[in-house]
Write a protein that holds these residues in place. Structure first.
Motif, PDB file in Angstrom:
ATOM      1  N   THR A  49       8.893 -31.270 -15.526  1.00 50.90           N
ATOM      2  CA  THR A  49       8.531 -32.524 -14.854  1.00 50.90           C
ATOM      3  C   THR A  49       8.630 -32.390 -13.339  1.00 50.90           C
ATOM      4  O   THR A  49       7.863 -33.028 -12.611  1.00 50.90           O
ATOM      5  CB  THR A  49       9.390 -33.707 -15.341  1.00 50.90           C
ATOM      6  OG1 THR A  49      10.756 -33.488 -14.973  1.00 50.90           O
ATOM      7  CG2 THR A  49       9.278 -33.893 -16.851  1.00 50.90           C
ATOM      8  N   LEU A  50       9.549 -31.575 -12.866  1.00 52.79           N
ATOM      9  CA  LEU A  50       9.646 -31.325 -11.424  1.00 52.79           C
ATOM     10  C   LEU A  50       8.412 -30.579 -10.933  1.00 52.79           C
ATOM     11  O   LEU A  50       7.866 -30.888  -9.875  1.00 52.79           O
ATOM     12  CB  LEU A  50      10.903 -30.520 -11.098  1.00 52.79           C
ATOM     13  CG  LEU A  50      12.233 -31.253 -11.202  1.00 52.79           C
ATOM     14  CD1 LEU A  50      13.394 -30.280 -11.094  1.00 52.79           C
ATOM     15  CD2 LEU A  50      12.337 -32.335 -10.143  1.00 52.79           C
ATOM     16  N   LEU A  51       7.967 -29.609 -11.720  1.00 54.34           N
ATOM     17  CA  LEU A  51       6.773 -28.845 -11.354  1.00 54.34           C
ATOM     18  C   LEU A  51       5.541 -29.736 -11.344  1.00 54.34           C
ATOM     19  O   LEU A  51       4.690 -29.632 -10.455  1.00 54.34           O
ATOM     20  CB  LEU A  51       6.585 -27.677 -12.320  1.00 54.34           C
ATOM     21  CG  LEU A  51       7.645 -26.581 -12.204  1.00 54.34           C
ATOM     22  CD1 LEU A  51       7.678 -25.717 -13.449  1.00 54.34           C
ATOM     23  CD2 LEU A  51       7.394 -25.736 -10.978  1.00 54.34           C
ATOM     24  N   GLN A  52       5.442 -30.624 -12.326  1.00 52.06           N
ATOM     25  CA  GLN A  52       4.305 -31.544 -12.363  1.00 52.06           C
ATOM     26  C   GLN A  52       4.326 -32.462 -11.144  1.00 52.06           C
ATOM     27  O   GLN A  52       3.307 -32.659 -10.480  1.00 52.06           O
ATOM     28  CB  GLN A  52       4.312 -32.388 -13.637  1.00 52.06           C
ATOM     29  CG  GLN A  52       3.139 -33.359 -13.661  1.00 52.06           C
ATOM     30  CD  GLN A  52       3.288 -34.452 -14.699  1.00 52.06           C
ATOM     31  OE1 GLN A  52       4.202 -34.440 -15.502  1.00 52.06           O
ATOM     32  NE2 GLN A  52       2.387 -35.410 -14.661  1.00 52.06           N
ATOM     33  N   ALA A  53       5.489 -33.021 -10.834  1.00 56.37           N
ATOM     34  CA  ALA A  53       5.607 -33.917  -9.678  1.00 56.37           C
ATOM     35  C   ALA A  53       5.293 -33.165  -8.377  1.00 56.37           C
ATOM     36  O   ALA A  53       4.616 -33.696  -7.492  1.00 56.37           O
ATOM     37  CB  ALA A  53       7.012 -34.523  -9.628  1.00 56.37           C
ATOM     38  N   ALA A  54       5.767 -31.926  -8.282  1.00 52.94           N
ATOM     39  CA  ALA A  54       5.484 -31.122  -7.092  1.00 52.94           C
ATOM     40  C   ALA A  54       3.989 -30.839  -6.986  1.00 52.94           C
ATOM     41  O   ALA A  54       3.422 -30.849  -5.886  1.00 52.94           O
ATOM     42  CB  ALA A  54       6.282 -29.818  -7.134  1.00 52.94           C
ATOM     43  N   ILE A  77       5.726 -23.888 -19.201  1.00 51.33           N
ATOM     44  CA  ILE A  77       7.075 -24.204 -19.673  1.00 51.33           C
ATOM     45  C   ILE A  77       7.016 -25.192 -20.834  1.00 51.33           C
ATOM     46  O   ILE A  77       7.656 -24.998 -21.866  1.00 51.33           O
ATOM     47  CB  ILE A  77       7.943 -24.774 -18.534  1.00 51.33           C
ATOM     48  CG1 ILE A  77       8.173 -23.703 -17.481  1.00 51.33           C
ATOM     49  CG2 ILE A  77       9.270 -25.311 -19.071  1.00 51.33           C
ATOM     50  CD1 ILE A  77       8.802 -24.223 -16.197  1.00 51.33           C
ATOM     51  N   GLU A  78       6.231 -26.243 -20.660  1.00 55.24           N
ATOM     52  CA  GLU A  78       6.151 -27.306 -21.681  1.00 55.24           C
ATOM     53  C   GLU A  78       4.811 -28.012 -21.559  1.00 55.24           C
ATOM     54  O   GLU A  78       4.628 -28.840 -20.671  1.00 55.24           O
ATOM     55  CB  GLU A  78       7.284 -28.311 -21.479  1.00 55.24           C
ATOM     56  CG  GLU A  78       7.291 -29.467 -22.438  1.00 55.24           C
ATOM     57  CD  GLU A  78       7.766 -29.093 -23.834  1.00 55.24           C
ATOM     58  OE1 GLU A  78       7.288 -29.706 -24.785  1.00 55.24           O
ATOM     59  OE2 GLU A  78       8.608 -28.182 -23.950  1.00 55.24           O
ATOM     60  N   PRO A  79       3.868 -27.700 -22.433  1.00 53.49           N
ATOM     61  CA  PRO A  79       2.596 -28.424 -22.393  1.00 53.49           C
ATOM     62  C   PRO A  79       2.833 -29.920 -22.627  1.00 53.49           C
ATOM     63  O   PRO A  79       3.545 -30.293 -23.561  1.00 53.49           O
ATOM     64  CB  PRO A  79       1.786 -27.807 -23.533  1.00 53.49           C
ATOM     65  CG  PRO A  79       2.426 -26.479 -23.781  1.00 53.49           C
ATOM     66  CD  PRO A  79       3.876 -26.660 -23.453  1.00 53.49           C
TER      67      PRO A  79
END
Length: 153
Positions: A49-54, A77-79
Motif C-alpha cells: 500500500t505504501l508503494l501504491q500511494a508513492a 508484492i500483492e496484486p
C-alpha cells in the motif's frame, strides 16, 4: 555527534505513513508526502500500500516512469484491484507513444479485467472499465460492464 532515535510504531505496517502522507497530499504538500512515504518504505519495504500511494504521488508530480515502477513493485508484492486500476488509469492518461498519443488500450483492458478477477465486487473497477469502453465507442460493452458491476454488488 547526533544519534538517530529509532521510532517505534504501534502497528507493523505502513498505515500511519499512508495516513500522514494522505494528509500532506490533500494539503498540496506532494514533496512532503513523497518524503513520508519514502521513510515508510524504508521501514516497511513489503507494504504494497505504501508503494501504491508513492506511485500515486509520483504520478501527480509528473514522474510517470517512477509511478509505473512503483505500481509494478506494489503488484509484485500483492496484486490488488486498487493498484491495478491506478496502473490502468496511468496508462490511459500517459500514452506510450508520445508522437501518436496512443495509449495501450488492450493492456488497460487486461488490467481492469485482472482487477475484477481479484475483487469481483470492486465497484471502482467496473466504473473505470465501463467508462473506458464508453469513451472507445463500445456502448453495448460499457453497458454490460456496468450491469455486471450492479449484479456483483
Amino acid at each position: 555527534k547526533k544519534t538517530k532515535k529509532k521510532i517505534i510504531f504501534p502497528v507493523n505496517d505502513g498505515r500511519l505513513f499512508n495516513a500522514w502522507a494522505k494528509m500532506e497530499s490533500k494539503s498540496g504538500n506532494l514533496s512532503e508526502a513523497r518524503k513520508i512515504l519514502g521513510r515508510g518504505m524504508e521501514l516497511y519495504p513489503k507494504d504494497y500500500t505504501l508503494l501504491q500511494a508513492a506511485g500515486n504521488i509520483e504520478e501527480r508530480l509528473g514522474n510517470i516512469r517512477s509511478a509505473r515502477d512503483l505500481y509494478g513493485a506494489s503488484l509484485s508484492i500483492e496484486p490488488s484491484a486498487p493498484t491495478l486500476i491506478a496502473y490502468a488509469l496511468l496508462e490511459l492518461r500517459s500514452p506510450i507513444d508520445i508522437k501518436t498519443m496512443a495509449s495501450n488500450v488492450t493492456m488497460v483492458r487486461k488490467l481492469f479485467e485482472e482487477a475484477l478477477l481479484i475483487d469481483p465486487k470492486h465497484g471502482p473497477a467496473y466504473n473505470a472499465y465501463g467508462n473506458l469502453e464508453r469513451r472507445q465507442g463500445n456502448t453495448a460493452h460499457a453497458r454490460q460492464i456496468y450491469e455486471d458491476g450492479i449484479k456483483a454488488n
